[in-house]
Design a protein around this motif. Structure first.
Motif, PDB file in Angstrom:
ATOM      1  N   LEU A 184      13.775  -5.615  15.891  1.00  0.00           N
ATOM      2  CA  LEU A 184      15.039  -6.278  15.597  1.00  0.00           C
ATOM      3  C   LEU A 184      14.760  -7.768  15.594  1.00  0.00           C
ATOM      4  CD1 LEU A 184      18.086  -5.946  15.212  1.00  0.00           C
ATOM      5  CD2 LEU A 184      18.333  -5.973  17.687  1.00  0.00           C
ATOM      6  N   GLY A 185      14.876  -8.388  14.430  1.00  0.00           N
ATOM      7  CA  GLY A 185      14.570  -9.806  14.333  1.00  0.00           C
ATOM      8  C   GLY A 185      14.932 -10.350  12.970  1.00  0.00           C
ATOM      9  N   GLY A 187       9.204 -12.363   7.771  1.00  0.00           N
ATOM     10  CA  GLY A 187       9.752 -12.954   8.989  1.00  0.00           C
ATOM     11  C   GLY A 187       9.327 -12.158  10.211  1.00  0.00           C
ATOM     12  N   ASP A 188       9.734 -12.618  11.399  1.00  0.00           N
ATOM     13  CA  ASP A 188       9.356 -11.945  12.642  1.00  0.00           C
ATOM     14  C   ASP A 188       9.804 -10.492  12.679  1.00  0.00           C
ATOM     15  OD1 ASP A 188       8.093 -14.165  13.622  1.00  0.00           O
ATOM     16  OD2 ASP A 188       9.743 -14.784  14.927  1.00  0.00           O
ATOM     17  N   GLY A 189      10.979 -10.216  12.140  1.00  0.00           N
ATOM     18  CA  GLY A 189      11.473  -8.841  12.114  1.00  0.00           C
ATOM     19  C   GLY A 189      10.519  -7.911  11.401  1.00  0.00           C
ATOM     20  N   VAL A 190       9.939  -8.376  10.327  1.00  0.00           N
ATOM     21  CA  VAL A 190       9.002  -7.583   9.532  1.00  0.00           C
ATOM     22  C   VAL A 190       7.622  -7.560  10.187  1.00  0.00           C
ATOM     23  CG1 VAL A 190       7.823  -7.427   7.304  1.00  0.00           C
ATOM     24  CG2 VAL A 190      10.239  -8.068   7.402  1.00  0.00           C
ATOM     25  N   ASN A 191       7.123  -8.726  10.598  1.00  0.00           N
ATOM     26  CA  ASN A 191       5.769  -8.813  11.146  1.00  0.00           C
ATOM     27  C   ASN A 191       5.588  -7.953  12.395  1.00  0.00           C
ATOM     28  OD1 ASN A 191       5.173 -10.634   9.115  1.00  0.00           O
ATOM     29  ND2 ASN A 191       5.523 -12.422  10.403  1.00  0.00           N
ATOM     30  N   ILE A 192       6.544  -8.004  13.301  1.00  0.00           N
ATOM     31  CA  ILE A 192       6.420  -7.237  14.542  1.00  0.00           C
ATOM     32  C   ILE A 192       6.572  -5.746  14.262  1.00  0.00           C
ATOM     33  CG2 ILE A 192       7.453  -6.839  16.818  1.00  0.00           C
ATOM     34  CD1 ILE A 192       8.010  -9.908  16.849  1.00  0.00           C
ATOM     35  N   ALA A 193       7.487  -5.376  13.364  1.00  0.00           N
ATOM     36  CA  ALA A 193       7.626  -3.961  12.995  1.00  0.00           C
ATOM     37  C   ALA A 193       6.312  -3.436  12.405  1.00  0.00           C
ATOM     38  CB  ALA A 193       8.771  -3.781  12.012  1.00  0.00           C
ATOM     39  N   ALA A 194       5.659  -4.233  11.577  1.00  0.00           N
ATOM     40  CA  ALA A 194       4.384  -3.819  10.973  1.00  0.00           C
ATOM     41  C   ALA A 194       3.308  -3.652  12.036  1.00  0.00           C
ATOM     42  CB  ALA A 194       3.947  -4.833   9.920  1.00  0.00           C
ATOM     43  N   ARG A 195       3.289  -4.518  13.025  1.00  0.00           N
ATOM     44  CA  ARG A 195       2.313  -4.392  14.118  1.00  0.00           C
ATOM     45  C   ARG A 195       2.568  -3.142  14.939  1.00  0.00           C
ATOM     46  NH1 ARG A 195       2.748 -10.665  15.601  1.00  0.00           N
ATOM     47  NH2 ARG A 195       1.437 -11.454  13.918  1.00  0.00           N
ATOM     48  N   GLY A 251       0.827  -1.210   0.000  1.00  0.00           N
ATOM     49  CA  GLY A 251       0.000   0.000   0.000  1.00  0.00           C
ATOM     50  C   GLY A 251       0.853   1.248   0.000  1.00  0.00           C
ATOM     51  N   ASP A 252       0.559   2.158   0.919  1.00  0.00           N
ATOM     52  CA  ASP A 252       1.314   3.412   0.970  1.00  0.00           C
ATOM     53  C   ASP A 252       2.448   3.360   1.985  1.00  0.00           C
ATOM     54  OD1 ASP A 252      -0.139   3.413   3.283  1.00  0.00           O
ATOM     55  OD2 ASP A 252      -0.992   5.398   3.021  1.00  0.00           O
ATOM     56  N   GLY A 253       2.827   2.158   2.421  1.00  0.00           N
ATOM     57  CA  GLY A 253       3.907   2.002   3.390  1.00  0.00           C
ATOM     58  C   GLY A 253       5.244   1.764   2.723  1.00  0.00           C
ATOM     59  N   VAL A 254       6.277   1.846   3.548  1.00  0.00           N
ATOM     60  CA  VAL A 254       7.642   1.597   3.105  1.00  0.00           C
ATOM     61  C   VAL A 254       8.292   0.673   4.122  1.00  0.00           C
ATOM     62  CG1 VAL A 254       9.905   2.638   2.685  1.00  0.00           C
ATOM     63  CG2 VAL A 254       7.847   3.846   1.995  1.00  0.00           C
ATOM     64  N   LEU A 255       9.028  -0.305   3.639  1.00  0.00           N
ATOM     65  CA  LEU A 255       9.770  -1.215   4.498  1.00  0.00           C
ATOM     66  C   LEU A 255      11.247  -1.037   4.205  1.00  0.00           C
ATOM     67  CD1 LEU A 255       9.874  -3.620   6.478  1.00  0.00           C
ATOM     68  CD2 LEU A 255       9.688  -5.107   4.487  1.00  0.00           C
ATOM     69  N   ILE A 256      12.013  -0.729   5.251  1.00  0.00           N
ATOM     70  CA  ILE A 256      13.448  -0.511   5.086  1.00  0.00           C
ATOM     71  C   ILE A 256      14.175  -1.441   6.042  1.00  0.00           C
ATOM     72  CG2 ILE A 256      15.343   1.142   5.229  1.00  0.00           C
ATOM     73  CD1 ILE A 256      13.225   3.359   4.845  1.00  0.00           C
ATOM     74  N   GLU A 257      15.167  -2.149   5.529  1.00  0.00           N
ATOM     75  CA  GLU A 257      15.987  -3.023   6.353  1.00  0.00           C
ATOM     76  C   GLU A 257      17.297  -2.313   6.674  1.00  0.00           C
ATOM     77  OE1 GLU A 257      18.004  -7.472   6.269  1.00  0.00           O
ATOM     78  OE2 GLU A 257      17.272  -6.578   4.414  1.00  0.00           O
ATOM     79  N   VAL A 277       9.121   1.361  19.091  1.00  0.00           N
ATOM     80  CA  VAL A 277      10.149   0.325  18.989  1.00  0.00           C
ATOM     81  C   VAL A 277       9.778  -0.830  19.898  1.00  0.00           C
ATOM     82  CG1 VAL A 277      11.942   2.037  18.458  1.00  0.00           C
ATOM     83  CG2 VAL A 277      11.680   1.230  20.800  1.00  0.00           C
ATOM     84  N   SER A 278      10.207  -2.017  19.518  1.00  0.00           N
ATOM     85  CA  SER A 278       9.990  -3.187  20.369  1.00  0.00           C
ATOM     86  C   SER A 278      10.929  -3.118  21.570  1.00  0.00           C
ATOM     87  CB  SER A 278      10.248  -4.475  19.582  1.00  0.00           C
ATOM     88  OG  SER A 278      11.625  -4.568  19.234  1.00  0.00           O
ATOM     89  N   ARG A 279      10.618  -3.877  22.602  1.00  0.00           N
ATOM     90  CA  ARG A 279      11.480  -3.918  23.790  1.00  0.00           C
ATOM     91  C   ARG A 279      12.878  -4.386  23.402  1.00  0.00           C
ATOM     92  NH1 ARG A 279      11.317  -2.970  28.718  1.00  0.00           N
ATOM     93  NH2 ARG A 279       9.067  -2.880  28.865  1.00  0.00           N
ATOM     94  N   TYR A 280      12.963  -5.313  22.457  1.00  0.00           N
ATOM     95  CA  TYR A 280      14.258  -5.824  22.024  1.00  0.00           C
ATOM     96  C   TYR A 280      15.102  -4.701  21.417  1.00  0.00           C
ATOM     97  CZ  TYR A 280      17.619  -9.259  20.364  1.00  0.00           C
ATOM     98  OH  TYR A 280      18.756  -9.975  20.156  1.00  0.00           O
TER      99      TYR A 280
END
Length: 98
Positions: A47-48, A59-67, A2-8, A79-82
């Protein structure tokens, strides 16, 4: 996506620094604009593990960031606790435990 951006990023510190600088730049860019013309971002950082398949990242790194991004208030970085545990003492930003 959609209108989002994913950056690693190779570094959680770099990801947090970039996110904060981006939010600050958006505040400057939006200054003086009518509310209906402003672009306000929500950012989630985790971070995952990230797996690459073609042009897809997952993967988890992406799924949790999206949530986290979905939960974030407009104009904020969540940010996640990690991530927090990893960057604590390495960045000068103040964190609020939610």
């Amino acid at each position: 996506m959609g209108d989002g951006v994913l950056i690693e990023f190779a570094s959680a510190v770099d990801a947090v620094q970039c996110a904060v600088q981006l939010q600050e730049a958006m505040d400057t860019a939006n200054a003086g604009l009518p509310e209906d013309r402003r672009i306000v971002l929500r950012i989630g950082i985790n971070l995952g593990d990230v797996m690459v398949e073609g042009s897809d990242l997952y993967g988890d790194g992406v799924n949790i960031a999206a949530r986290l991004e979905a939960l974030a208030e407009p104009g904020r970085v969540y940010v996640s606790r990690y991530v927090f545990n990893h960057v604590r003492g390495k960045v000068s930003h103040v964190f609020e435990d939610l």
